[in-house]
Structures are given as structure tokens and as C-alpha cells.
Design an enzyme around this catalytic site. Structure first.
Site, mmCIF file in Angstrom:
data_model
loop_
_atom_site.group_PDB
_atom_site.id
_atom_site.type_symbol
_atom_site.label_atom_id
_atom_site.label_comp_id
_atom_site.label_asym_id
_atom_site.label_seq_id
_atom_site.Cartn_x
_atom_site.Cartn_y
_atom_site.Cartn_z
ATOM 1 N N ASP A 28 7.265 6.221 4.813
ATOM 2 C CA ASP A 28 7.222 4.852 5.325
ATOM 3 C C ASP A 28 6.918 3.819 4.238
ATOM 4 O OD1 ASP A 28 7.740 5.896 7.855
ATOM 5 O OD2 ASP A 28 5.607 6.190 8.259
ATOM 6 N N SER A 29 5.896 4.065 3.438
ATOM 7 C CA SER A 29 5.567 3.086 2.396
ATOM 8 C C SER A 29 6.652 3.050 1.325
ATOM 9 C CB SER A 29 4.205 3.386 1.781
ATOM 10 O OG SER A 29 4.178 4.647 1.149
ATOM 11 N N MET A 67 -4.330 4.118 -2.869
ATOM 12 C CA MET A 67 -5.775 4.336 -2.772
ATOM 13 C C MET A 67 -6.081 5.826 -2.774
ATOM 14 S SD MET A 67 -6.868 1.569 0.098
ATOM 15 C CE MET A 67 -5.858 0.092 0.252
ATOM 16 N N CYS A 124 -10.821 2.062 9.535
ATOM 17 C CA CYS A 124 -10.350 2.102 8.157
ATOM 18 C C CYS A 124 -9.437 0.924 7.832
ATOM 19 C CB CYS A 124 -9.602 3.414 7.898
ATOM 20 S SG CYS A 124 -9.197 3.693 6.176
ATOM 21 N N SER A 175 1.454 5.205 -0.132
ATOM 22 C CA SER A 175 0.843 6.516 0.089
ATOM 23 C C SER A 175 1.668 7.639 -0.510
ATOM 24 C CB SER A 175 0.699 6.765 1.593
ATOM 25 O OG SER A 175 1.984 6.884 2.182
ATOM 26 N N GLY A 176 2.845 7.285 -1.038
ATOM 27 C CA GLY A 176 3.742 8.300 -1.540
ATOM 28 C C GLY A 176 4.620 8.907 -0.461
ATOM 29 N N GLY A 177 4.419 8.492 0.788
ATOM 30 C CA GLY A 177 5.164 9.043 1.908
ATOM 31 C C GLY A 177 6.432 8.276 2.227
ATOM 32 N N GLY A 185 3.500 0.284 5.571
ATOM 33 C CA GLY A 185 4.577 0.941 6.309
ATOM 34 C C GLY A 185 4.269 1.154 7.770
ATOM 35 N N CYS A 226 -6.847 11.502 7.888
ATOM 36 C CA CYS A 226 -6.479 11.887 6.524
ATOM 37 C C CYS A 226 -7.497 12.780 5.839
ATOM 38 C CB CYS A 226 -6.203 10.647 5.680
ATOM 39 S SG CYS A 226 -7.676 9.609 5.411
ATOM 40 N N GLY A 271 0.847 -1.186 0.000
ATOM 41 C CA GLY A 271 0.000 0.000 0.000
ATOM 42 C C GLY A 271 0.878 1.230 0.000
#
Length: 375
Positions: A17-18, A37, A103, A13-15, A127, A200, A11
Site C-alpha cells: 500500500d505505501s 519508522m 498508534c 512500510s515497505g509493503g 497507504g 505489528c 510513511g
């Protein structure tokens, strides 16, 4: 390993951790597939001229740089129907919601499972800062090694069938070491990136969000009364949905001393105020629980519980009531028990499960009737 066993869906998120999780798994020999997502469009997350939010674009750029397959799952409609509606409904019931807890099992991990099957991936990775351990035929969540980032609290609702497919590559790392790792792999700008929001889909205050997405809220609820513990009226409030247990700031009432929200009664539209000592208790009711083994929970000698994400873990004992609820007795005083929030049970660093904090109505009477069962 078969081809499917080498493929892991991450998954993205572009951040920070991921992104680190993708690189790490790729280095470990896995064929990484990313999915991002698109759940809720926040205006500040768009760069002028782009029709996709920044997190999607950043995930796509990372995937291209790593040479990995990437997909975008547009789940905005379902997210609004499931998670955002839950968030609104809980406040309208006089409770304080836990959207991240809902979620993960009901939404994100379920969708990751669906995409993993579509993409022929045996594994799912995120992440999150937590770890996993197999014991007695079950898979347990363990706390992450970084106490400031541990996210085990949010994952108690995950069922075994999902946990047995999960990977948490960052669980044994600190946030600082993850940043250093990213920088060492040539992603210096990403390593310096900021943190994401707690919730979020909310940019400012949740009260503004409620008014925007439930425009008739003031007509449905309207002003009510602040009362003291004896039921005496102290002054008017704006409507019970705008308050949470333990709240002190923003009450807009002068009583000559600090006042805290003790209880919320949606049926009467009253908000009880009192002092900090009145928030303290040794007992709590929990409902809608998900535990790996109820017998293990009830007989655990080193049991503790967290009643908020950032709260300390409090030693406790648990008994099962005839109505199916759990009655918890704290070994140390707890404060601001908040219906709707999560109570997560631990044995050391191992998550045994959790549940939602129930209404605490008549808790003193219930505790007195059942006290002998704790002995």
C-alpha cells in the site's frame, strides 16, 4: 505552487500500500520524501546477515528505484514506552486495548508531522484505505471504497491540524486494483506480496506477549474465579488479564454448554461467564471521545456506530450524560460490548468521531434513568 506545497512525506512500510502511494503521488507531480519508522523488531522480519528489518530494506530499495529521498526514524524506545506500555496497561486494567487506534494519532502521524516539517513537506500521505472531505470548515474522514479494506475505524482520534495535512491516495481503490496498479508499473513481485500483521508487535498470542514483557503478571494477578451472573463460583481461571469480552475458546472450563466471557472485574479478579444471549444489549457507554462537532453528533438523524473493526455499522442515537460520558442506544441489538475498544460514529460514509468503550457497570440503571432523553 511553492516548493513546499509540492513536497509530500509518505510513511513507507515497505509493503504494497505505501509503495503504491509513493508511485501514485510521484506520477501526480509531487516530490515524494519517504520515511520508514523502525518501531518494534520482530525476529521473523530479519533476513540473516542484515541488521535492519526487511521492511526498512524494502522501503530503501523502492526509494532508490524511484529516485526519492528516504529516511529511517528509529523510534523503538518511544514506541515501547507509549504504545506497548498502553497495550499492557489496558489488559492489566481488565480492558481490551486498541493499539492501532492509539498508534495513529499519538505516534505515527505525529512523527510524520515532525519529519514533514524537518523535510520541508507541506503534506503527509499514508497507504490507508480511506478518503477525506472538506465540509463546513472541517476535514472529515470518509470510508474507503473497498469495504473489505476500509481503515477509517482506526483514525477517529486524528485531530484537525493533522487531517488538514493528510493525503490518502488509495482511498478510492480496491486492494485488487492496487495490486494491479503496482504490477503495471513494473513491481510484479511487490504486487504479489502478503499482508502485514493485525498488531505489528505481536507474532503469536497476546497472552504470551504479556508474560514476556510483564514477567511478574502471574504474581501480580494470579488465579481467580469464573462466576455466573449471580456471582456463583464456576471454577478457577488463570487471571483476568488473559480474557476478553465475548471470548468462547480457550476458557478451559467444562460447563456442559458453550460459555462466553460476559464481564471482567479486575478488582475482584473474577471473570463472569454466561450464554450468547447475555452478551446482547441495546445500550453502551463511551468515554474519552474525539468528535468533529458534538452538536452534529447529538443531532444526527442517520447516525450509526461500529464497535469493532470488522463489525457492521449499527444505527444508533447518542445523548451526553452529566458526567461527560456518551450514552448510546442501538436501534438494533448489539453484542459483546468490550471496554477499551473503539466506538466509531458515522453518518453514511463520513466519520463524525469516536471514543473508547467505557466500563458498562450499572448500564441498565443508567439507561433506564435516561431513556426519556432519547424520545
Amino acid at each position: 505552487m511553492k516548493e513546499r506545497e509540492k513536497r509530500v512525506l509518505v510513511g513507507m512500510s515497505g509493503g504494497i500500500d505505501s509503495s503504491a502511494a509513493c508511485i501514485m503521488l510521484q506520477e501526480q507531480g509531487y516530490e515524494v520524501v519517504g520515511v520508514t519508522m523502525r518501531t518494534w523488531d520482530v525476529a521473523s522480519h530479519f533476513t540473516p546477515g542484515n541488521d535492519q528489518p526487511n521492511e526498512v530494506i524494502e522501503a530503501q530499495e523502492l526509494a532508490a528505484r524511484l529516485g526519492i529521498e528516504h529516511h529511517v526514524a528509529d523510534v523503538r524506545t518511544e514506541f515501547r514506552q507509549v504504545i506497548v506500555q498502553y497495550f499492557i496497561d489496558e489488559y492489566m486494567r481488565g480492558r481490551t486495548p486498541n493499539p492501532c487506534v492509539m498508534c495513529n494519532p499519538l505516534f505515527k502521524e505525529r512523527i510524520l508531522c515532525e519529519w514533514a516539517d524537518k523535510c520541508n513537506c507541506a503534506w503527509i500521505a499514508t497507504g490507508h484505505y480511506c478518503q477525506l472531505k472538506d465540509l463546513n470548515g472541517y476535514r472529515y474522514i470518509l470510508t474507503g471504497d473497498d469495504p473489505l479494506k476500509d481503515q477509517s475505524y482506526f483514525l477517529w482520534k486524528l485531530p484537525q491540524e493533522i487531517l488538514k495535512r493528510m493525503m490518502f491516495p488509495l482511498g478510492g481503490m480496491t486492494k485488487a486494483s492496487v495490486r494491479d496498479y503496482l504490477a503495471s508499473k513494473g513491481f510484479e513481485a511487490k504486487a504479489r506480496g502478503g499482508e502485514s500483521m493485525e498488531i505489528c508487535f505481536i507474532e503469536k498470542d497476546y497472552r504470551e506477549f504479556l508474560k514476556e514483557h510483564c514477567p511478574d503478571i502471574d504474581e501480580r494477578i494470579g488465579p481467580g474465579w469464573f462466576v455466573d451472573s449471580k456471582g456463583l463460583k464456576l471454577g478457577q481461571h488463570k487471571g483476568f488479564a488473559y480474557y476478553t469480552i465475548g471470548q468462547r475458546k480457550g476458557l478451559e472450563i467444562a460447563l456442559g454448554k458453550p460459555a462466553y466471557v460476559l464481564k471482567i472485574n479486575p478488582a475482584k479478579n473474577t471473570v463472569m461467564l454466561g450464554d450468547a444471549d447475555q452478551l446482547k444489549t441495546y445500550y453502551m457507554l463511551v468515554e474519552d471521545y474525539n468528535v468533529t462537532s458534538l452538536e452534529e453528533l447529538l443531532n444526527c438523524k442517520e447516525l450509526s456506530v461500529r464497535i469493532r473493526y470488522r463489525s457492521r455499522s449499527i444505527p444508533c442515537r447518542v445523548i451526553l450524560l452529566d458526567n461527560g460520558q456518551l450514552l448510546i442506544r442501538f436501534e438494533q441489538e448489539a453484542s459483546a460490548i468490550t471496554p477499551g475498544q473503539s466506538a466509531v460514529f458515522y453518518e453514511g460514509n463520513r466519520v463524525l468521531g469516536g471514543g473508547f468503550i467505557a466500563s458498562q457497570q450499572a448500564i441498565k440503571k443508567i439507561a433506564a434513568e435516561n431513556e426519556a432523553k432519547f424520545l
